[in-house]
Design an enzyme around this catalytic site. Sequence first.
Site, mmCIF file in Angstrom:
data_model
loop_
_atom_site.group_PDB
_atom_site.id
_atom_site.type_symbol
_atom_site.label_atom_id
_atom_site.label_comp_id
_atom_site.label_asym_id
_atom_site.label_seq_id
_atom_site.Cartn_x
_atom_site.Cartn_y
_atom_site.Cartn_z
ATOM 1 N N SER A 152 3.844 2.140 8.554
ATOM 2 C CA SER A 152 3.630 1.172 7.487
ATOM 3 C C SER A 152 4.932 0.924 6.762
ATOM 4 C CB SER A 152 2.604 1.698 6.492
ATOM 5 O OG SER A 152 1.333 1.420 6.976
ATOM 6 N N ASP A 181 1.093 -7.713 2.126
ATOM 7 C CA ASP A 181 1.255 -6.270 1.920
ATOM 8 C C ASP A 181 2.728 -5.865 1.767
ATOM 9 O OD1 ASP A 181 0.876 -3.577 1.788
ATOM 10 O OD2 ASP A 181 -0.406 -3.442 3.545
ATOM 11 N N HIS A 186 0.820 -1.220 0.000
ATOM 12 C CA HIS A 186 0.000 0.000 0.000
ATOM 13 C C HIS A 186 0.852 1.267 0.000
ATOM 14 C CE1 HIS A 186 0.104 -0.070 4.557
ATOM 15 N NE2 HIS A 186 -0.013 1.224 4.412
HETATM 16 N N1 ASP Z 1 -1.922 1.410 8.058
HETATM 17 C C1 ASP Z 1 -1.116 2.438 8.644
HETATM 18 C C2 ASP Z 1 -0.251 3.149 7.615
HETATM 19 O O1 ASP Z 1 -0.615 3.144 6.462
HETATM 20 C C3 ASP Z 1 -0.310 1.893 9.761
HETATM 21 C C4 ASP Z 1 -1.023 2.110 11.025
HETATM 22 O O2 ASP Z 1 -1.720 3.105 11.138
HETATM 23 O O3 ASP Z 1 -0.874 1.310 11.925
HETATM 24 O O4 ASP Z 1 0.730 3.799 7.926
#
Ligand code: ASP
Length: 718
Positions: free
Chosen positions: A654, A219, A83
């Site tokens: 992330s 991911d 992502h």
């Molecule tokens: N999914 C979050 C990010 O894209 C990571 C998190 O907030 O734990 O940084």
Amino acid sequence: MRRLFLSSVILFTLLGARADEGMWIPMLLKYNEAEMRQMGFHLTAEDVYSVNHNSMKDAIMLFGGGCTGELISPDGLVLTNHHCGYSRIQQHSTLEHNYLHNGFWAKNHDEELPNPGLEVTFLVRMEDVTQAVLEGTNDKMQDEEKLRIISQNIEKIKAEAIKGTHYEAVIKPFFYGNQYFLFVNETFTDVRLVGAPPENIGKFGGDTDNWMWPRHTGDFSLFRIYTDKNGNPAPYSKDNIPMKSKKYFTISTKGVNEDDFTLVFGYPGSTQQFLLSDAVDIVANVQNPVAIQARTIRLNAMKYWMDQSLETRLMYSAKANSISNGWKKWQGESKGINECNVLEKKQLEEMDFDRWVNEDKNRAEKYGQLLSEMKRLYKGYRDNIQIYIYNQETFFGVEMLSFIYSKVVPVIEAAKLMPTNPKEFELARVKLAASAKSFFKNYNANIDNECFVNLLSYYFSTQNPEFIPDELKKYINISDVSLIKINDNMYEKSPYFTNPEAFINFIETASAKDFVKLEKNEVVKMIVTIANQSDKNISELRPKASKLNSYYKTYVKALMEKEKDKTFYPDANLTMRVTNGNVKGFEPKDGVEYVYYTTLDGIIEKENPDIFDYKVDPKLKELYEKKDYGRYANAKGEMPVAFIASNHTTGGNSGSPVINADGELIGVNFDRVWEGTMSDINYDVNRCRNISLDIRYFLFIVDKFAGAQNILSELTIK
Ligand code: ASP
């Protein structure tokens, strides 16, 4: 006085880590060493952060300004989340070469794809510069005067720090300006795409599973940093060479067991642990509900049209992702705040603070008015936030309205100056034509039209009428039928707004007079009215926010005086941090227990060919059926996919490496569990968990699924 107070702040920072909660400053980790050892860590603080020799920090980077990445080979190979690389993978994708859909694996360096605009930043060193930043200020000064001196000092220190180098310097406040750190960074701008699994692996579970456990998302994506011949950062060039990594991670296939030590090292973006109950109330009862509602409307429109065509899906995938990420997170955050009674907890803390303040005459003098002043400010602030969030999430959530305001209105303004300034008008028009082309490249009028109708309907039926600008009051309480009329008359029949070709043609051929006429258009008038209100609102909001900030500085300082034995850690601010934790399941609700890891079996369980998020790649299924997991299976013969632990992380983490007790890479952090997203405000070890990709799943995909032996051969696997 100042000196005394500063040293006490530093002392509190240095006291050492409490298990799980906290995002620690790597440079100060030596004070956490004992606690980390207790938690299971086998290495030293010097191994993690050192300015004298290569250490783990040299393998870690801020990726693309908002994620973390880590080096995993001697030749500048970077591992981050799928992502985090998503928009880059999307940019390279066409219907013919659909890398998002099919995955991408460069077979050699020549096939690696450049990404203009993508940067990675390494930390060269950091330093506590509090004293030098505050030099020449005192407690009696007005805020403005103080800020002026501080920013002068900051510029001087930064210039000094990078003199004669190609580095950049950043100074950031910690604890609301009770402490300042200097960061000397090195940024590389030639970063190329090396590999990405297909979306049905890299984004398996999609938005349905985002922020959720159990999770089965592969991911990850791979990039490579290129430098000039001398190893220095350089813009993209064919002659650039792969970076020679100073430090990179060894990968361990040992896997994880419950209670194993985990260290997450990266760039957490923002947390707000010290917020007063009033602010938590605004988050839970104003900000989150409005943003969630408005985004539900946008996502529904996108989903409907994305399901109709692959082309629309390609155009809107990244947009939908970024909208839905916050949308889902805020739902979990509000749930956590309610279920853990965070508001009440904060209120009790505030009562306790006031009690402590009033126990002592000196303290009462210094801090007696502090909380009541903050609470008074928050009353007006709440209204400002309500106006802000509604305008932002509804009107500016309509792509065309945003485009009109940011790109078309400046041309109208230039046209109004005609004939005195023809050059400016022509220039503005050319600029608009260029932005229109890139805007319409990823634009679907059906989606935007639906958003226009439904977002405005939501706004006019729920926003406090007092906050609706007078010019727009005529639309309050419109029934659905008249809304359709609004749509027909104001939007669809407004010239060009739903017809890209006609709009581009207009931009290219219209006279200045035609542009001026546009000013009378109902839609243009509407967004200009809202934008003017937003500007005024922001100009009221800013000074309140900055006043609150300076109150928080005093509040945090007082809290440190009050709780001398407590270890304080600074809120996340997109600077490098270390968080410690242990692999652990949890109980999300009564009678339900979450196990700490997931496997490929779960992917097959979730498979549903009718749901986009749950389509399973046939090749993956084949490997599953043959149980062809190679050396990556766990002791039970399962193929592990993800695991959870108690590391305190947030957005920006992330892509962060998850490191075991021996400093080896065992995972890649990518998310948190939904029940615990309130950890940005209130970390609770019973329900806050970070989610990581098990490194063995990454290896399995690269090896068995993609057959990318060229990539595998670069890695050091133990
Ligand atoms: N999914 C979050 C990010 O894209 C990571 C998190 O907030 O734990 O940084």
